[in-house]
Scaffold this active site. Structure first.
Site, PDB file in Angstrom:
ATOM      1  CE  LYS A 185      -3.650   2.130   2.797  1.00 31.43           C
ATOM      2  NZ  LYS A 185      -4.496   1.923   3.984  1.00 31.43           N
ATOM      3  CE  LYS A 238      -6.231   1.865  -0.395  1.00 31.32           C
ATOM      4  NZ  LYS A 238      -6.933   1.639   0.847  1.00 31.32           N
TER       5      LYS A 238
HETATM    6 ZN   LIG Z   1      -5.904   2.894   8.225  1.00 31.14          ZN
END
Ligand SMILES: [Zn+2]
Length: 313
Positions: A185, A238
Protein backbone atom coordinates in the site's frame (compact mmCIF):
# COMPACT_ATOMS: atom_id res chain seq x y z
CA UNK A 1 -13.63 -13.25 -33.85
CA UNK A 2 -12.68 -10.51 -31.38
CA UNK A 3 -14.20 -12.48 -28.52
CA UNK A 4 -12.39 -15.61 -29.61
CA UNK A 5 -8.94 -14.03 -29.56
CA UNK A 6 -9.38 -11.74 -26.57
CA UNK A 7 -6.54 -12.22 -24.09
CA UNK A 8 -8.07 -10.60 -21.03
CA UNK A 9 -11.61 -10.86 -19.70
CA UNK A 10 -13.60 -8.57 -17.44
CA UNK A 11 -16.72 -9.83 -15.70
CA UNK A 12 -18.99 -8.52 -12.94
CA UNK A 13 -17.79 -11.41 -10.77
CA UNK A 14 -14.25 -9.97 -10.87
CA UNK A 15 -15.42 -6.81 -9.11
CA UNK A 16 -15.60 -5.93 -5.42
CA UNK A 17 -17.82 -3.02 -4.39
CA UNK A 18 -16.78 -0.93 -1.35
CA UNK A 19 -19.51 0.23 1.06
CA UNK A 20 -19.24 2.84 3.81
CA UNK A 21 -21.61 1.94 6.62
CA UNK A 22 -22.76 4.63 9.06
CA UNK A 23 -25.14 4.79 12.05
CA UNK A 24 -28.84 5.55 11.71
CA UNK A 25 -31.71 4.39 9.57
CA UNK A 26 -32.61 5.38 6.04
CA UNK A 27 -29.35 7.32 5.76
CA UNK A 28 -27.92 7.79 2.27
CA UNK A 29 -25.43 10.65 2.57
CA UNK A 30 -23.64 11.63 -0.65
CA UNK A 31 -19.85 12.06 -0.53
CA UNK A 32 -19.03 15.38 -2.18
CA UNK A 33 -15.73 14.37 -3.75
CA UNK A 34 -17.02 10.96 -4.92
CA UNK A 35 -20.22 11.42 -6.96
CA UNK A 36 -22.34 8.26 -6.82
CA UNK A 37 -20.81 7.04 -3.53
CA UNK A 38 -22.67 7.33 -0.23
CA UNK A 39 -22.40 6.76 3.49
CA UNK A 40 -25.15 4.20 4.06
CA UNK A 41 -26.95 3.14 7.21
CA UNK A 42 -27.18 -0.63 7.68
CA UNK A 43 -30.66 -0.93 6.09
CA UNK A 44 -29.53 1.08 3.05
CA UNK A 45 -26.32 -0.93 2.82
CA UNK A 46 -28.39 -4.12 2.63
CA UNK A 47 -30.44 -2.62 -0.22
CA UNK A 48 -27.25 -1.63 -2.02
CA UNK A 49 -25.80 -5.11 -1.47
CA UNK A 50 -28.91 -6.75 -2.88
CA UNK A 51 -28.57 -4.66 -6.02
CA UNK A 52 -24.87 -5.57 -6.25
CA UNK A 53 -25.76 -9.26 -5.92
CA UNK A 54 -28.41 -9.04 -8.63
CA UNK A 55 -25.79 -7.50 -10.96
CA UNK A 56 -23.48 -10.46 -10.40
CA UNK A 57 -20.80 -8.48 -8.54
CA UNK A 58 -18.28 -10.71 -6.76
CA UNK A 59 -18.22 -9.21 -3.30
CA UNK A 60 -18.29 -6.23 -0.96
CA UNK A 61 -15.53 -4.49 0.98
CA UNK A 62 -16.97 -2.97 4.15
CA UNK A 63 -15.76 0.20 5.86
CA UNK A 64 -17.34 1.71 8.95
CA UNK A 65 -18.06 5.18 10.26
CA UNK A 66 -18.56 4.74 14.01
CA UNK A 67 -20.94 6.75 16.22
CA UNK A 68 -17.94 8.08 18.16
CA UNK A 69 -14.16 7.80 18.04
CA UNK A 70 -11.53 7.39 20.75
CA UNK A 71 -7.75 7.17 21.15
CA UNK A 72 -7.67 3.39 20.73
CA UNK A 73 -10.28 3.05 18.00
CA UNK A 74 -12.46 0.76 20.13
CA UNK A 75 -15.30 1.02 17.59
CA UNK A 76 -13.23 -1.20 15.30
CA UNK A 77 -13.47 -4.33 17.48
CA UNK A 78 -16.73 -3.59 19.33
CA UNK A 79 -19.06 -6.57 18.96
CA UNK A 80 -21.79 -4.06 18.14
CA UNK A 81 -19.52 -1.90 16.03
CA UNK A 82 -20.92 -0.49 12.83
CA UNK A 83 -19.21 -2.98 10.48
CA UNK A 84 -20.18 -5.89 12.75
CA UNK A 85 -23.83 -4.73 12.66
CA UNK A 86 -23.60 -4.42 8.89
CA UNK A 87 -22.11 -7.91 8.52
CA UNK A 88 -24.86 -9.50 10.62
CA UNK A 89 -27.58 -7.73 8.64
CA UNK A 90 -26.01 -8.72 5.32
CA UNK A 91 -25.74 -12.31 6.49
CA UNK A 92 -29.47 -12.34 7.18
CA UNK A 93 -30.40 -11.21 3.68
CA UNK A 94 -30.81 -14.18 1.36
CA UNK A 95 -30.23 -11.95 -1.66
CA UNK A 96 -26.62 -11.28 -0.66
CA UNK A 97 -25.61 -14.94 -0.25
CA UNK A 98 -23.64 -14.87 -3.49
CA UNK A 99 -21.46 -11.96 -2.35
CA UNK A 100 -18.10 -12.46 -0.66
CA UNK A 101 -18.17 -10.19 2.39
CA UNK A 102 -14.78 -8.64 3.13
CA UNK A 103 -14.16 -6.59 6.27
CA UNK A 104 -11.59 -3.80 6.09
CA UNK A 105 -9.42 -4.20 9.18
CA UNK A 106 -7.89 -0.92 10.33
CA UNK A 107 -8.16 1.58 13.14
CA UNK A 108 -7.97 4.92 11.32
CA UNK A 109 -11.73 5.22 10.81
CA UNK A 110 -12.22 4.67 14.56
CA UNK A 111 -9.38 6.60 16.20
CA UNK A 112 -9.80 10.23 17.25
CA UNK A 113 -6.35 11.00 15.80
CA UNK A 114 -7.08 9.25 12.47
CA UNK A 115 -3.94 7.09 12.43
CA UNK A 116 -3.98 3.37 11.71
CA UNK A 117 -2.50 2.34 15.07
CA UNK A 118 -1.89 3.31 18.68
CA UNK A 119 -0.19 6.69 19.17
CA UNK A 120 2.59 7.21 21.69
CA UNK A 121 4.90 10.12 22.38
CA UNK A 122 8.29 9.26 20.92
CA UNK A 123 11.60 11.08 20.57
CA UNK A 124 10.43 13.21 17.66
CA UNK A 125 6.89 13.86 18.81
CA UNK A 126 3.90 11.57 18.44
CA UNK A 127 4.36 8.32 16.55
CA UNK A 128 2.44 5.13 15.81
CA UNK A 129 3.49 2.29 18.12
CA UNK A 130 3.59 -0.87 16.01
CA UNK A 131 3.31 -3.72 18.50
CA UNK A 132 0.40 -2.60 20.70
CA UNK A 133 -1.48 -1.82 17.47
CA UNK A 134 -1.21 -5.47 16.39
CA UNK A 135 -3.32 -6.72 19.27
CA UNK A 136 -6.10 -4.26 18.47
CA UNK A 137 -6.03 -5.11 14.78
CA UNK A 138 -6.18 -8.85 15.58
CA UNK A 139 -9.13 -8.25 17.89
CA UNK A 140 -10.87 -6.33 15.08
CA UNK A 141 -10.33 -9.16 12.59
CA UNK A 142 -11.72 -11.76 14.99
CA UNK A 143 -14.83 -9.71 15.78
CA UNK A 144 -15.51 -9.22 12.06
CA UNK A 145 -15.09 -12.92 11.33
CA UNK A 146 -17.46 -13.75 14.19
CA UNK A 147 -19.99 -11.24 12.83
CA UNK A 148 -19.95 -12.96 9.44
CA UNK A 149 -17.03 -11.70 7.35
CA UNK A 150 -15.93 -14.28 4.75
CA UNK A 151 -12.54 -12.57 4.45
CA UNK A 152 -10.66 -10.05 6.59
CA UNK A 153 -8.51 -7.42 4.88
CA UNK A 154 -5.92 -5.64 7.00
CA UNK A 155 -5.09 -2.26 5.43
CA UNK A 156 -3.03 -0.69 8.22
CA UNK A 157 0.52 -1.64 7.05
CA UNK A 158 1.85 -2.32 10.57
CA UNK A 159 4.76 -4.81 10.64
CA UNK A 160 3.76 -8.33 11.65
CA UNK A 161 0.01 -7.78 11.44
CA UNK A 162 -0.78 -10.71 9.16
CA UNK A 163 0.87 -13.19 11.55
CA UNK A 164 -0.84 -11.59 14.55
CA UNK A 165 -4.23 -11.73 12.84
CA UNK A 166 -3.72 -15.34 11.68
CA UNK A 167 -2.82 -16.43 15.23
CA UNK A 168 -5.82 -14.63 16.71
CA UNK A 169 -8.25 -16.02 14.11
CA UNK A 170 -6.97 -19.57 14.61
CA UNK A 171 -7.25 -19.46 18.38
CA UNK A 172 -10.76 -17.98 18.10
CA UNK A 173 -11.92 -20.94 15.98
CA UNK A 174 -11.86 -18.99 12.71
CA UNK A 175 -9.22 -21.15 11.00
CA UNK A 176 -11.20 -21.04 7.76
CA UNK A 177 -11.27 -17.25 7.48
CA UNK A 178 -8.75 -16.13 4.82
CA UNK A 179 -6.65 -12.98 5.08
CA UNK A 180 -6.54 -10.58 2.16
CA UNK A 181 -3.61 -8.36 3.03
CA UNK A 182 -2.94 -4.95 1.56
CA UNK A 183 0.63 -6.09 1.09
CA UNK A 184 1.87 -3.13 -0.87
CA UNK A 185 0.00 0.00 0.00
CA UNK A 186 1.78 3.08 -1.24
CA UNK A 187 1.54 6.46 0.43
CA UNK A 188 -0.56 8.18 -2.21
CA UNK A 189 -2.29 11.45 -3.01
CA UNK A 190 -4.97 9.34 -4.71
CA UNK A 191 -6.48 8.39 -1.33
CA UNK A 192 -7.69 11.97 -0.79
CA UNK A 193 -11.44 11.59 -1.50
CA UNK A 194 -11.62 8.36 0.56
CA UNK A 195 -10.74 10.32 3.67
CA UNK A 196 -13.91 12.30 3.23
CA UNK A 197 -15.90 9.12 2.59
CA UNK A 198 -14.54 7.30 5.65
CA UNK A 199 -13.92 10.42 7.74
CA UNK A 200 -10.41 9.11 8.40
CA UNK A 201 -7.99 11.96 7.68
CA UNK A 202 -5.03 11.94 10.10
CA UNK A 203 -5.42 14.80 12.58
CA UNK A 204 -1.66 15.41 12.57
CA UNK A 205 1.27 14.23 10.47
CA UNK A 206 0.76 11.75 7.67
CA UNK A 207 0.97 8.00 7.06
CA UNK A 208 4.29 7.98 5.26
CA UNK A 209 5.99 6.36 8.24
CA UNK A 210 4.04 3.13 7.64
CA UNK A 211 2.88 3.33 4.02
CA UNK A 212 5.33 2.71 1.20
CA UNK A 213 7.36 5.09 -0.94
CA UNK A 214 5.92 5.13 -4.45
CA UNK A 215 9.42 5.04 -5.89
CA UNK A 216 10.17 1.54 -4.58
CA UNK A 217 9.08 -1.50 -6.56
CA UNK A 218 11.58 -3.94 -5.03
CA UNK A 219 10.55 -2.91 -1.53
CA UNK A 220 6.94 -3.64 -2.51
CA UNK A 221 7.96 -7.16 -3.54
CA UNK A 222 9.69 -7.66 -0.18
CA UNK A 223 6.53 -6.54 1.67
CA UNK A 224 4.47 -8.99 -0.37
CA UNK A 225 6.90 -11.86 0.38
CA UNK A 226 6.74 -11.06 4.10
CA UNK A 227 2.94 -10.98 4.17
CA UNK A 228 2.72 -14.31 2.37
CA UNK A 229 5.27 -15.84 4.75
CA UNK A 230 3.16 -14.58 7.64
CA UNK A 231 0.10 -16.32 6.22
CA UNK A 232 -1.67 -13.96 3.82
CA UNK A 233 -3.96 -15.99 1.55
CA UNK A 234 -4.44 -13.22 -1.01
CA UNK A 235 -2.93 -9.81 -1.53
CA UNK A 236 -4.37 -6.46 -2.52
CA UNK A 237 -2.39 -3.83 -4.40
CA UNK A 238 -3.21 -0.15 -3.91
CA UNK A 239 -3.55 2.26 -5.72
CA UNK A 240 -3.99 0.61 -9.14
CA UNK A 241 -3.52 2.94 -12.10
CA UNK A 242 -0.27 4.67 -11.09
CA UNK A 243 1.19 1.28 -10.02
CA UNK A 244 0.26 -1.12 -12.83
CA UNK A 245 3.89 -2.18 -13.17
CA UNK A 246 3.92 -3.20 -9.51
CA UNK A 247 0.80 -5.33 -10.03
CA UNK A 248 2.46 -6.99 -13.01
CA UNK A 249 5.68 -7.63 -11.06
CA UNK A 250 3.72 -9.13 -8.17
CA UNK A 251 1.72 -11.34 -10.53
CA UNK A 252 4.91 -12.75 -11.99
CA UNK A 253 6.48 -13.30 -8.57
CA UNK A 254 3.86 -14.99 -6.39
CA UNK A 255 1.16 -17.60 -6.85
CA UNK A 256 -1.50 -16.34 -4.44
CA UNK A 257 -4.59 -14.55 -5.80
CA UNK A 258 -3.94 -10.83 -6.38
CA UNK A 259 -6.49 -8.05 -6.32
CA UNK A 260 -6.06 -4.36 -7.02
CA UNK A 261 -7.90 -1.39 -5.55
CA UNK A 262 -8.93 1.33 -8.01
CA UNK A 263 -8.84 3.93 -5.25
CA UNK A 264 -11.00 6.97 -4.60
CA UNK A 265 -8.77 9.46 -6.44
CA UNK A 266 -8.75 7.28 -9.56
CA UNK A 267 -12.55 7.18 -9.39
CA UNK A 268 -13.03 10.87 -8.63
CA UNK A 269 -10.81 12.20 -11.38
CA UNK A 270 -12.64 10.11 -13.95
CA UNK A 271 -16.00 11.26 -12.55
CA UNK A 272 -14.85 14.88 -12.81
CA UNK A 273 -13.89 14.36 -16.45
CA UNK A 274 -17.26 12.68 -17.14
CA UNK A 275 -19.09 15.62 -15.60
CA UNK A 276 -17.21 18.00 -17.86
CA UNK A 277 -17.93 15.84 -20.87
CA UNK A 278 -14.21 15.36 -21.46
CA UNK A 279 -14.22 11.57 -21.47
CA UNK A 280 -16.69 8.98 -22.72
CA UNK A 281 -18.06 7.56 -19.49
CA UNK A 282 -18.83 3.98 -20.44
CA UNK A 283 -15.76 3.28 -22.52
CA UNK A 284 -13.43 4.88 -19.99
CA UNK A 285 -14.80 2.89 -17.04
CA UNK A 286 -14.31 -0.41 -18.82
CA UNK A 287 -10.90 0.53 -20.22
CA UNK A 288 -9.64 1.60 -16.79
CA UNK A 289 -10.71 -1.76 -15.32
CA UNK A 290 -9.44 -3.83 -18.24
CA UNK A 291 -6.00 -2.21 -17.85
CA UNK A 292 -5.88 -3.33 -14.22
CA UNK A 293 -6.93 -6.86 -15.14
CA UNK A 294 -4.35 -6.98 -17.95
CA UNK A 295 -1.64 -5.88 -15.50
CA UNK A 296 -2.38 -9.06 -13.58
CA UNK A 297 -5.10 -8.39 -10.99
CA UNK A 298 -7.54 -11.28 -10.66
CA UNK A 299 -10.12 -9.08 -8.99
CA UNK A 300 -10.63 -5.34 -8.66
CA UNK A 301 -12.05 -3.29 -5.81
CA UNK A 302 -13.82 -0.40 -7.53
CA UNK A 303 -16.46 2.24 -6.89
CA UNK A 304 -17.48 1.68 -10.52
CA UNK A 305 -18.50 -1.91 -9.74
CA UNK A 306 -22.24 -1.33 -10.30
CA UNK A 307 -21.73 0.82 -13.41
CA UNK A 308 -19.29 -1.67 -14.89
CA UNK A 309 -21.51 -4.66 -14.10
CA UNK A 310 -24.42 -2.95 -15.87
CA UNK A 311 -22.24 -2.23 -18.90
CA UNK A 312 -20.94 -5.78 -18.99
CA UNK A 313 -24.51 -7.03 -18.63
ZN1 LIG B 1 -5.90 2.89 8.22
Amino acid sequence: MRALVRETTLEPGDLIYPLFICPGEGVRRPIGSMPGVFNLSVDEAVREAEEAASLGIGGLLLFGLPESKDEQGSGAWDENGIVQQGLRALRQSSATKKLVLIGDVCLCEYTSHGHCGVIVEGRDGFEVDNDPSLELLARTAVSQAKAGADVVAPSDMMDGRVAAIRRALDSAGCQQTPILSYASKFASAFYGPFREAADSAPQFGDRRAYQMDGANLREAMREIDLDIEEGADMILMKPAMPYLDVIRAARERVDVPIGAYQVSGEYSMLQAAFEKGWLDRNRTILESLMGIRRAGAGFIVTYFAKDAAKLLG
